[in-house]
Design a protein around this motif. Structure first.
Motif, PDB file in Angstrom:
ATOM      1  N   SER A 338     -11.792   0.835  -0.624  1.00  0.00           N
ATOM      2  CA  SER A 338     -10.615   1.213   0.172  1.00  0.00           C
ATOM      3  C   SER A 338      -9.347   0.619  -0.426  1.00  0.00           C
ATOM      4  N   ILE A 339      -8.266   1.314  -0.194  1.00  0.00           N
ATOM      5  CA  ILE A 339      -6.952   0.902  -0.687  1.00  0.00           C
ATOM      6  C   ILE A 339      -6.573  -0.472  -0.105  1.00  0.00           C
ATOM      7  N   CYS A 340      -5.694  -1.211  -0.803  1.00  0.00           N
ATOM      8  CA  CYS A 340      -5.276  -2.534  -0.326  1.00  0.00           C
ATOM      9  C   CYS A 340      -3.796  -2.518   0.075  1.00  0.00           C
ATOM     10  N   LEU A 341      -3.470  -3.355   1.027  1.00  0.00           N
ATOM     11  CA  LEU A 341      -2.061  -3.551   1.407  1.00  0.00           C
ATOM     12  C   LEU A 341      -1.841  -5.046   1.526  1.00  0.00           C
ATOM     13  N   THR A 342      -0.774  -5.533   0.910  1.00  0.00           N
ATOM     14  CA  THR A 342      -0.538  -6.980   0.997  1.00  0.00           C
ATOM     15  C   THR A 342       0.693  -7.287   1.827  1.00  0.00           C
ATOM     16  N   THR A 343       0.605  -8.372   2.572  1.00  0.00           N
ATOM     17  CA  THR A 343       1.790  -8.887   3.251  1.00  0.00           C
ATOM     18  C   THR A 343       1.632 -10.402   3.407  1.00  0.00           C
ATOM     19  N   VAL A 344       2.576 -11.010   4.137  1.00  0.00           N
ATOM     20  CA  VAL A 344       2.602 -12.478   4.217  1.00  0.00           C
ATOM     21  C   VAL A 344       1.731 -12.986   5.367  1.00  0.00           C
ATOM     22  N   ASP A 345       1.601 -14.331   5.455  1.00  0.00           N
ATOM     23  CA  ASP A 345       0.712 -14.929   6.463  1.00  0.00           C
ATOM     24  C   ASP A 345       1.422 -15.333   7.750  1.00  0.00           C
ATOM     25  N   PHE A 346       2.690 -14.946   7.933  1.00  0.00           N
ATOM     26  CA  PHE A 346       3.402 -15.201   9.195  1.00  0.00           C
ATOM     27  C   PHE A 346       2.675 -14.420  10.298  1.00  0.00           C
ATOM     28  N   SER A 387       6.221 -11.798  -7.425  1.00  0.00           N
ATOM     29  CA  SER A 387       5.229 -11.043  -8.206  1.00  0.00           C
ATOM     30  C   SER A 387       4.132 -11.999  -8.697  1.00  0.00           C
ATOM     31  N   ALA A 388       4.546 -13.235  -9.030  1.00  0.00           N
ATOM     32  CA  ALA A 388       3.556 -14.201  -9.531  1.00  0.00           C
ATOM     33  C   ALA A 388       2.573 -14.585  -8.437  1.00  0.00           C
ATOM     34  N   SER A 389       3.095 -14.815  -7.190  1.00  0.00           N
ATOM     35  CA  SER A 389       2.184 -15.239  -6.109  1.00  0.00           C
ATOM     36  C   SER A 389       1.224 -14.104  -5.739  1.00  0.00           C
ATOM     37  N   VAL A 390       1.724 -12.861  -5.728  1.00  0.00           N
ATOM     38  CA  VAL A 390       0.857 -11.720  -5.399  1.00  0.00           C
ATOM     39  C   VAL A 390      -0.201 -11.550  -6.494  1.00  0.00           C
ATOM     40  N   LEU A 407      -2.526  -0.827  -4.605  1.00  0.00           N
ATOM     41  CA  LEU A 407      -1.962  -1.901  -3.792  1.00  0.00           C
ATOM     42  C   LEU A 407      -0.630  -1.466  -3.185  1.00  0.00           C
ATOM     43  N   ILE A 408      -0.568  -1.536  -1.854  1.00  0.00           N
ATOM     44  CA  ILE A 408       0.695  -1.243  -1.162  1.00  0.00           C
ATOM     45  C   ILE A 408       1.420  -2.562  -0.913  1.00  0.00           C
ATOM     46  N   ILE A 409       2.708  -2.602  -1.284  1.00  0.00           N
ATOM     47  CA  ILE A 409       3.491  -3.832  -1.047  1.00  0.00           C
ATOM     48  C   ILE A 409       4.558  -3.544   0.017  1.00  0.00           C
ATOM     49  N   PRO A 410       5.068  -4.587   0.693  1.00  0.00           N
ATOM     50  CA  PRO A 410       6.069  -4.362   1.745  1.00  0.00           C
ATOM     51  C   PRO A 410       7.322  -3.681   1.185  1.00  0.00           C
ATOM     52  N   GLY A 411       7.859  -2.716   1.954  1.00  0.00           N
ATOM     53  CA  GLY A 411       9.046  -1.981   1.503  1.00  0.00           C
ATOM     54  C   GLY A 411      10.224  -2.904   1.264  1.00  0.00           C
ATOM     55  N   LYS A 412      10.306  -4.003   2.022  1.00  0.00           N
ATOM     56  CA  LYS A 412      11.471  -4.891   1.901  1.00  0.00           C
ATOM     57  C   LYS A 412      11.482  -5.666   0.587  1.00  0.00           C
ATOM     58  N   VAL A 413      10.336  -5.690  -0.099  1.00  0.00           N
ATOM     59  CA  VAL A 413      10.339  -6.349  -1.423  1.00  0.00           C
ATOM     60  C   VAL A 413       9.938  -5.332  -2.510  1.00  0.00           C
TER      61      VAL A 413
END
Ligand code: SF4
Length: 449
Positions: A338-346, A387-390, A407-413
């Motif tokens: 399945s496709i992946c989506l990344t975001t932060v841990d807040f 980019s390095a942390s991801v 990989l889907i990344i947040p639109g704001k970044v």
């Protein structure tokens, strides 16, 4: 009387060896005075200094443990009246009430409802934690002991509401291994109740007709060398119970009167008199002020969701961001393809985004990396989402578990897309919309194309 940092410093070995984690003995002493570290963190403190400092720097409210295994809970140990001063440390625990005055059908229905509420929120399991078993003398001792047996079989930590010494003894014989609370001592029976509680090795709950009587009974129990106590502050009215809860806490923490320095029980069943909405309101009030155990008639999802949410907010250190654990969270039956989506841990970001992803019904692996508990743009500005942390998180934690390379990344970044692609050349990086609410349509469109 609390000691100042200077007074504590005078008793330290003054080696400045840093082994306690502080750069100097003075810095260590200041932290001990604030209650931030325990005096035992210094391995070079003399026995004599340790003994006098441990007593003087102990929290003004005793820490009490009840229950066993997964059901072991810490009560008390609080040091402040208001959460903004520091933090509340031992969560309020909620107990569902059973009574030997109930008929079998009602008891069975209530016991069957106990495991229904069970969910996880921000890495914390939310469930009914305790069962309060009330003794009704008119129903007889045998029925009560049978009820205690049934309640013990739920695996929940019990609070026995019983002021009859012999009945309490018989009930404890059935459940003492689970370390219940025996909430039954008062001005007329405290000596015998204390002996029963001590023999069974359980914590004793104490009540009084008013605060003066409660105080005198606690003082008398302390003279009997019983300091494993919780204070039942439930008064004859809501107003009295609230005043009791606040005055007991103030006396312990502000006046440093350790006779009131114990955790508390509030029984909302007695106060709300059958009004379940009032019970819910009272449970919220006493979560804030200052119930260690709150007894309720019932705790279904309707009651649990707001109450546990409130508790989680109140018992969170305001100086630490609310975070979820970094990791891979498969949603909607996602697997390695399945496709992946990344975001932060807040935590707030996690709940908003995961809610929308679940709403889409599209199988997806949500990748949460450590961004210091900050929101997307704050983490990016602080250098905690880059980019390095991801790339590092994906290389170390994802690539050996997930076969998909989308990989889907947040639109704001969106600005990170090129850099991530250069660091992860096997991955196709897709930019999500700016707002989480747009994710459902975005994912469904992706799935169709
Ligand atoms: Fe001082 Fe003890 Fe800390 Fe060493 S471990 S710096 S002696 S307080």
């Amino acid at each position: 009387m609390a000691l100042s940092g200077i007074q504590i410093f005078k008793m330290t070995p003054k080696k400045n060896c840093k082994e306690c984690g502080s750069p100097t003995c003075m810095a260590f002493s200041m932290k001990v005075a604030q209650g931030a570290v325990d005096i035992s963190a210094c391995p070079y403190m003399s026995e004599e200094a340790l003994a006098s400092l441990s007593a003087a720097t102990a929290p003004p409210m005793k820490t009490i443990k009840v229950g066993t295994g997964e059901g072991e809970y810490t009560l008390g140990g609080e040091t402040v009246l208001y959460r903004h001063e520091k933090t509340f440390v031992s969560k309020t625990r909620y107990a569902v009430a059973l009574c030997s005055c109930m008929d079998d059908a009602e008891i069975d229905a209530k016991i069957a409802a106990i495991p229904v509420v069970d969910y996880e929120r921000i890495s914390e399991r939310m469930q009914v934690e305790m069962v309060y078993v009330n003794y009704d003398a008119a129903s007889g001792a045998d029925k009560y002991v049978d009820l205690v047996k049934k309640a013990a079989a739920t695996g929940k930590t019990l609070v026995l509401g019983c002021d009859d010494v012999e009945v309490a003894k018989a009930a404890l014989a059935e459940c003492k291994d689970g370390k219940p609370v025996l909430n039954g001592a008062n001005a007329s029976n405290y000596e015998a109740m204390s002996a029963v509680a001590k023999e069974a090795g359980v914590v004793l709950g104490v009540s009084g007709a008013d605060l003066n009587e409660l105080y005198d009974t606690v003082a008398a129990l302390e003279k009997l060398d019983n300091k494993d106590l919780v204070l039942d502050v439930t008064g004859a009215s809501i107003k009295e119970a609230f005043a009791n809860a606040v005055q007991v806490r103030r006396a312990a923490l502000k006046d440093e009167d350790r006779t009131f320095g114990y955790p508390s029980i509030v029984n909302t069943v007695k106060l709300a008199k059958g009004d379940k909405y009032m019970q819910e309101a009272l449970s919220s009030v006493f979560t804030l002020k200052y119930g260690s155990i709150i007894v309720m008639e019932e705790l279904g999802y309707a009651e649990a969701l707001p109450l546990f949410g409130l508790r989680q907010n109140v018992f969170t250190d305001p100086q630490k961001p609310m975070k979820v654990e970094p990791g891979i969270y498969p949603l909607n039956g996602a697997d390695e393809n399945s496709i992946c989506l990344t975001t932060v841990d807040f935590a707030l970001t996690y709940f908003i985004v995961s809610g929308e992803l679940e709403r889409s019904g599209v199988p997806i692996n949500m990748l949460i990396s450590d961004a210091g508990g900050l929101s997307v743009l704050t983490a990016w500005a602080a250098g905690k989402l880059s980019s390095a942390s991801v790339a590092k998180f994906i290389t170390e934690n994802v690539e050996d578990k997930i076969k998909s390379r989308k990989l889907i990344i947040p639109g704001k970044v969106a600005v990170l897309k090129g850099d991530i692609e250069s660091k992860l050349p096997d991955w196709e990086v897709i930019v999500a919309p700016n707002e989480a609410v747009q994710l459902v349509k975005f994912l469904k469109d992706m799935q169709e194309n």
